[in-house]
Scaffold this motif. Structure first.
Motif, PDB file in Angstrom:
ATOM      1  N   ILE B  16       0.867  -1.193   0.000  1.00 57.68           N
ATOM      2  CA  ILE B  16       0.000   0.000   0.000  1.00 57.68           C
ATOM      3  C   ILE B  16       0.897   1.234   0.000  1.00 57.68           C
ATOM      4  CG2 ILE B  16      -1.868   1.219   1.194  1.00 57.68           C
ATOM      5  CD1 ILE B  16      -2.328  -1.560   2.644  1.00 57.68           C
ATOM      6  N   ALA B  17       0.694   2.118  -0.983  1.00 56.74           N
ATOM      7  CA  ALA B  17       1.507   3.335  -1.073  1.00 56.74           C
ATOM      8  C   ALA B  17       0.594   4.553  -1.021  1.00 56.74           C
ATOM      9  CB  ALA B  17       2.299   3.337  -2.370  1.00 56.74           C
ATOM     10  N   GLY B  18       1.113   5.611  -0.405  1.00 54.27           N
ATOM     11  CA  GLY B  18       0.360   6.874  -0.386  1.00 54.27           C
ATOM     12  C   GLY B  18      -0.368   7.096   0.924  1.00 54.27           C
ATOM     13  N   ARG B  19      -1.642   7.456   0.837  1.00 49.13           N
ATOM     14  CA  ARG B  19      -2.429   7.796   2.013  1.00 49.13           C
ATOM     15  C   ARG B  19      -3.576   6.819   2.199  1.00 49.13           C
ATOM     16  NH1 ARG B  19      -2.816  13.227   3.905  1.00 49.13           N
ATOM     17  NH2 ARG B  19      -5.059  12.878   4.088  1.00 49.13           N
ATOM     18  N   LEU B  20      -3.760   6.393   3.420  1.00 49.33           N
ATOM     19  CA  LEU B  20      -4.909   5.558   3.778  1.00 49.33           C
ATOM     20  C   LEU B  20      -5.781   6.415   4.694  1.00 49.33           C
ATOM     21  CD1 LEU B  20      -6.301   2.857   3.569  1.00 49.33           C
ATOM     22  CD2 LEU B  20      -4.763   1.952   5.310  1.00 49.33           C
ATOM     23  N   ASP B  21      -6.740   7.084   4.075  1.00 51.39           N
ATOM     24  CA  ASP B  21      -7.536   8.053   4.839  1.00 51.39           C
ATOM     25  C   ASP B  21      -9.022   7.803   4.604  1.00 51.39           C
ATOM     26  OD1 ASP B  21      -6.624  10.705   2.471  1.00 51.39           O
ATOM     27  OD2 ASP B  21      -8.110   9.102   2.299  1.00 51.39           O
ATOM     28  N   THR B  22      -9.838   8.800   4.976  1.00 49.95           N
ATOM     29  CA  THR B  22     -11.293   8.649   4.915  1.00 49.95           C
ATOM     30  C   THR B  22     -11.773   8.318   3.502  1.00 49.95           C
ATOM     31  OG1 THR B  22     -11.322  10.410   6.576  1.00 49.95           O
ATOM     32  CG2 THR B  22     -13.431   9.753   5.672  1.00 49.95           C
ATOM     33  N   THR B  23     -11.089   8.871   2.504  1.00 52.61           N
ATOM     34  CA  THR B  23     -11.527   8.674   1.125  1.00 52.61           C
ATOM     35  C   THR B  23     -11.019   7.358   0.541  1.00 52.61           C
ATOM     36  OG1 THR B  23     -11.386  11.063   0.861  1.00 52.61           O
ATOM     37  CG2 THR B  23     -11.643   9.777  -1.141  1.00 52.61           C
ATOM     38  N   THR B  24      -9.779   7.003   0.862  1.00 55.24           N
ATOM     39  CA  THR B  24      -9.157   5.830   0.222  1.00 55.24           C
ATOM     40  C   THR B  24      -9.402   4.535   0.989  1.00 55.24           C
ATOM     41  OG1 THR B  24      -7.076   6.307   1.372  1.00 55.24           O
ATOM     42  CG2 THR B  24      -7.338   7.216  -0.861  1.00 55.24           C
ATOM     43  N   ALA B  25      -9.755   4.618   2.266  1.00 52.35           N
ATOM     44  CA  ALA B  25      -9.961   3.409   3.069  1.00 52.35           C
ATOM     45  C   ALA B  25     -11.034   2.479   2.481  1.00 52.35           C
ATOM     46  CB  ALA B  25     -10.300   3.791   4.512  1.00 52.35           C
ATOM     47  N   PRO B  26     -12.156   3.001   1.992  1.00 51.19           N
ATOM     48  CA  PRO B  26     -13.162   2.097   1.399  1.00 51.19           C
ATOM     49  C   PRO B  26     -12.604   1.322   0.209  1.00 51.19           C
ATOM     50  CG  PRO B  26     -14.132   4.246   1.855  1.00 51.19           C
ATOM     51  CD  PRO B  26     -12.673   4.394   2.082  1.00 51.19           C
ATOM     52  N   GLU B  27     -11.698   1.955  -0.520  1.00 55.86           N
ATOM     53  CA  GLU B  27     -11.094   1.282  -1.686  1.00 55.86           C
ATOM     54  C   GLU B  27     -10.252   0.083  -1.230  1.00 55.86           C
ATOM     55  OE1 GLU B  27      -8.693   4.007  -3.967  1.00 55.86           O
ATOM     56  OE2 GLU B  27      -7.715   2.342  -5.014  1.00 55.86           O
ATOM     57  N   LEU B  28      -9.448   0.272  -0.182  1.00 53.35           N
ATOM     58  CA  LEU B  28      -8.636  -0.825   0.350  1.00 53.35           C
ATOM     59  C   LEU B  28      -9.528  -1.931   0.907  1.00 53.35           C
ATOM     60  CD1 LEU B  28      -5.916  -2.103   1.169  1.00 53.35           C
ATOM     61  CD2 LEU B  28      -6.067  -0.819   3.319  1.00 53.35           C
ATOM     62  N   GLU B  29     -10.565  -1.524   1.598  1.00 53.57           N
ATOM     63  CA  GLU B  29     -11.487  -2.504   2.182  1.00 53.57           C
ATOM     64  C   GLU B  29     -12.079  -3.397   1.082  1.00 53.57           C
ATOM     65  OE1 GLU B  29     -14.911  -0.770   4.060  1.00 53.57           O
ATOM     66  OE2 GLU B  29     -15.267  -2.526   5.312  1.00 53.57           O
ATOM     67  N   LYS B  30     -12.476  -2.783   0.019  1.00 58.01           N
ATOM     68  CA  LYS B  30     -13.073  -3.543  -1.102  1.00 58.01           C
ATOM     69  C   LYS B  30     -12.040  -4.490  -1.713  1.00 58.01           C
ATOM     70  CE  LYS B  30     -15.766  -2.954  -5.337  1.00 58.01           C
ATOM     71  NZ  LYS B  30     -14.989  -3.990  -6.050  1.00 58.01           N
ATOM     72  N   GLU B  31     -10.831  -3.988  -1.934  1.00 56.97           N
ATOM     73  CA  GLU B  31      -9.769  -4.824  -2.528  1.00 56.97           C
ATOM     74  C   GLU B  31      -9.479  -6.031  -1.658  1.00 56.97           C
ATOM     75  OE1 GLU B  31      -8.020  -4.649  -5.338  1.00 56.97           O
ATOM     76  OE2 GLU B  31      -8.919  -2.799  -6.091  1.00 56.97           O
ATOM     77  N   LEU B  32      -9.396  -5.818  -0.328  1.00 51.62           N
ATOM     78  CA  LEU B  32      -9.091  -6.926   0.572  1.00 51.62           C
ATOM     79  C   LEU B  32     -10.230  -7.933   0.603  1.00 51.62           C
ATOM     80  CD1 LEU B  32      -7.407  -5.108   3.630  1.00 51.62           C
ATOM     81  CD2 LEU B  32      -6.305  -6.524   1.893  1.00 51.62           C
ATOM     82  N   MET B  33     -11.443  -7.445   0.716  1.00 49.77           N
ATOM     83  CA  MET B  33     -12.592  -8.350   0.806  1.00 49.77           C
ATOM     84  C   MET B  33     -12.733  -9.181  -0.470  1.00 49.77           C
ATOM     85  SD  MET B  33     -13.712  -8.135   3.825  1.00 49.77           S
ATOM     86  CE  MET B  33     -12.197  -7.575   4.573  1.00 49.77           C
ATOM     87  N   ASP B  34     -12.382  -8.562  -1.611  1.00 49.37           N
ATOM     88  CA  ASP B  34     -12.485  -9.283  -2.886  1.00 49.37           C
ATOM     89  C   ASP B  34     -11.416 -10.367  -3.024  1.00 49.37           C
ATOM     90  OD1 ASP B  34     -13.504  -6.412  -4.973  1.00 49.37           O
ATOM     91  OD2 ASP B  34     -14.606  -7.737  -3.602  1.00 49.37           O
ATOM     92  N   SER B  35     -10.285 -10.170  -2.307  1.00 48.67           N
ATOM     93  CA  SER B  35      -9.128 -11.045  -2.553  1.00 48.67           C
ATOM     94  C   SER B  35      -8.828 -12.013  -1.420  1.00 48.67           C
ATOM     95  CB  SER B  35      -7.871 -10.204  -2.771  1.00 48.67           C
ATOM     96  OG  SER B  35      -8.119  -9.159  -3.672  1.00 48.67           O
TER      97      SER B  35
END
Lengths: 596, 98
Positions: B16-35
């Motif tokens: 994971i590179a960059g910022r894990l914040d209010t906007t990007t956290a849902p994106e990471l959550e989706k990626e993890l749940m999918d994989s």
């Protein structure tokens, strides 16, 4: 995402949202002030009206003497609210009420016992003296409850409760009429007029109760902690509030001088000239309810911005308030001029060119210049520059006006009156500007110098000053901008990270709790974010106009996940303070620099 | 924020590179749940992660809870600033950090 870089939006929006209620409240208050005169005509006769006219200035003078406490306390409360010092707001409130009651009781007793002598001094002729004395005795309660009522309005304005001010002022008028009717009916005939005076302050008590019920939800009550009763505190109130009171007293004295100058300047037709001037002045005075409404709307904001040392916020608030006053007065002037034939009929001045000319000059020049003076006076009082505020309030209309009148009336007659009345501010502004230029050895002065901002505010320009929509994308964007900005400014990574993180966590919490998924208003809720760099700390202020919500108020164990961000911010920050004033949630986050 | 995933059998490595914040956290959550289905070892590499907020912490907590049932989760290459976040929030007791 769009970060809105227009920093006036929140201030303008808030002032406008307050203005309607304030204007309605000021108009209602103006009606309340006329109520006794009207009721005297309804219940009694013309002599009773004259008796009320004699007694009213005496009550006003006693009120003005005690008003310095509430004026000064109000200024203190506004500034303390800006600093997030909620306890100081409550302490100032309760101490001011306590001393206003004590001193009010003393003056009321003096007014009651010396009523006949006072009426003699204030021109009570034999046919009205008896009634004037009884009216005065009945009205002495106004010295206490009239001032407390006014203080309630100022405190409600601090919390943005303009509708509550309107409700309270309506109750004051209605119950004034009700109680006046009851007392006039039950009192013996020779003292029945005292019922009018008593009705006024009984109506005031009802209004005070209504105001108290609203203030309770902000934690403001009459409960006094006697350890906070210090004479130094009261002396502070008086020293800061005396300018307004002093001006009110000066106005009362000068009005007698002005009347004499006009009457003597016109020789045989002096009384007619005075009546024309009084008619025009009364219309202009009614229009100044707009200026009072602007001041009521904006005074708390001046104090809040000053308390949080927000230079840009202070200047923006001033600009927006003057802008609003000029626009509103412009509309009012057009309406009044359109109605001038009707007004001429009311005042029995149909066909009198001097009346119409006076009205036109006052509407075009007197109103905007007066607005500038009074808003500037309010501004200086709110930032604790009491002396300068007093100069602005007293010199033009209490000194320059009568002097100009004495010079111009013998030469220009009616036009001399209008010029002196409408333009007395201009010589004052010119002379003041010249004196300040000489003092600073510069011809052009910066806003900071014109508005006498102290060094710690003048130099306190925010590093970041931005308005954003209450939206998570905007919150994250700003957090990133703040982090990058601070890194570029040479702030260490840990401090930059902590600042950006606290800003994001508190803002996101606001967005979640004040902008729900089902609200349509989300797009319109604006958040102001400002970042100040003090010598060893970074100070972030977040303000949003939304229902009261304190992100710091939660049970420590409940909903651990939901409040994780706020708890994280509390651990990273030196301090986080919350206050709700002027319909704004305000969070102040302080981060220590050099965390590495 | 950029997310790079490498699946080696039942081990999933996520950079994971960059910022894990209010906007990007849902994106990471989706990626993890999918994989995450069938993964027994989840490795989160924070070498290029600059910023972490509570939204990101919630995603980590959710991922940890899921992996507790099916294997293990490791967080590695955490920088000093983000380590401080884990310390003050008590996440050092919840996560396995290398």
């Amino acid at each position: 995402m769009e970060a809105i870089n227009s920093n006036n939006k929140l201030i303008r929006k808030i002032i406008l949202s307050m203005f309607g209620g304030s204007l309605a409240a000021m108009i209602t208050t103006a009606i309340a002030l006329m109520a006794d005169t009207i009721l005297a005509g309804v219940f009694f006769d013309k002599l009773a009206i004259a008796a009320v006219a004699v007694g009213t200035p005496i009550i006003n003078i006693f009120q003005a003497l005690t008003q310095s406490i509430i004026n000064g306390a109000s200024i203190k409360m506004n500034i303390s609210a800006g600093k997030g010092e909620s306890q100081e707001v409550q302490d100032s409130f309760s101490v001011a009420v306590f001393f206003t009651v004590i001193i009010g009781l003393i003056f009321a007793a003096l007014g009651f016992t010396l009523a006949d002598k006072l009426v003699d001094v204030f021109g009570g002729s034999p046919e009205i003296a008896g009634r004037a004395v009884w009216y005065l005795r009945g009205a002495t309660g106004c010295i206490i409850f009239g001032n407390i009522n006014l203080f309630m309005y100022k405190t409600l304005a601090l919390f943005g409760e303009q509708k509550a001010i309107l409700r309270s002022s309506l109750l004051a008028v209605v119950f004034n009429i009700v109680f006046s009717f009851i007392f006039v009916k039950i009192f013996p005939a020779n003292m029945a007029i005292a019922g009018l005076g008593m009705g006024t302050w009984f109506g005031g008590i009802v209004s005070i109760v209504s105001s108290c019920l609203t203030l309770k939800k902000y934690g403001i009550s009459f409960k006094i902690k006697f350890r906070s009763v210090k004479f130094a505190k009261v002396a502070h109130f008086v020293s800061h509030g005396i300018a307004s009171s002093g001006n009110a007293l000066a106005d009362g004295v000068v009005s007698g001088v002005v009347n004499n100058v006009i009457v003597s300047g016109f020789n045989a037709s002096g009384v007619l000239a005075l009546s024309v001037f009084t008619a025009v002045k009364s219309v202009a005075t009614f229009a100044t309810a707009i200026i009072q409404a602007v001041n009521l709307s904006v005074a708390p904001l001046f104090g809040i911005m000053y308390g949080s040392r927000d230079r840009n916020g202070i200047l923006r608030s001033y600009r927006e308030s003057v802008r609003l006053a000029i626009i509103a007065l412009g509309i009012c002037a057009v309406v009044i001029m359109a109605c001038s034939p009707i007004l001429a009929k009311v005042y029995d001045m149909t066909g009198m060119a001097d009346f119409y000319i006076g009205m036109a000059i006052c509407m075009v020049f007197y109103l905007p210049l007066t607005a500038l003076l009074r808003i500037t006076t309010q501004f200086f009082e709110s930032i604790e520059k009491v002396g300068i505020g007093f100069l602005y309030s007293a010199i033009p209309d209490s000194l320059i006006f009568p002097i100009l009148l004495a010079i111009l009336v013998p030469v220009f007659k009616y036009n001399g009156i209008w010029i002196a009345y409408s333009f007395n501010a201009i010589p004052f502004i010119i002379v003041l500007y010249i004196l300040r230029s000489l003092k600073n050895r510069k011809i052009s002065l910066s806003y900071d110098r014109i508005f006498c901002l102290d060094g710690d505010i003048r130099d306190n320009v925010p590093k970041i000053d931005i308005s954003i929509k209450s939206d998570n994308r905007d919150v994250s964007f700003i957090s990133e901008q703040v982090y990058t900005f601070l890194e570029n400014e040479g702030v260490d990574k840990k401090t930059a990270h902590a600042t950006a993180l606290c800003l994001e966590e508190l803002s996101a919490d606001f967005v979640e709790h004040t902008v729900g998924e089902d609200t349509q208003k989300g797009e319109n809720i604006i958040m102001d974010i400002k970042l100040f760099s003090d010598s060893d700390q970074l100070r972030t202020i977040i303000r949003n106009e939304a229902p009261m919500y304190n992100p710091l108020d939660f049970e420590s164990d409940s909903d651990k996940l939901a409040k994780m961000g706020v708890k994280l911010a509390q651990k990273l920050a030196h301090s986080i303070n919350y206050s709700y004033v002027y319909k704004m949630n305000i969070i102040t986050i302080v981060i220590d620099k050099n965390k590495e | 924020m950029t997310i790079e995933k490498n699946l080696n059998g039942a081990e999933l490595i996520v950079n994971i590179a960059g910022r894990l914040d209010t906007t990007t956290a849902p994106e990471l959550e989706k990626e993890l749940m999918d994989s995450i289905a069938g993964v027994t070892k989840l490795v989160l590499d924070f070498a290029e992660l600059e910023y972490l907020s509570s939204a990101g912490l919630r995603v980590l907590l959710q991922a940890q809870k899921t992996m507790n049932k099916q294997g293990e989760m490791i967080v590695k290459n955490v920088n000093e600033t983000i380590m401080e976040i884990f310390d003050v929030t008590g996440f050092t007791d919840v996560l396995t950090i290398e």
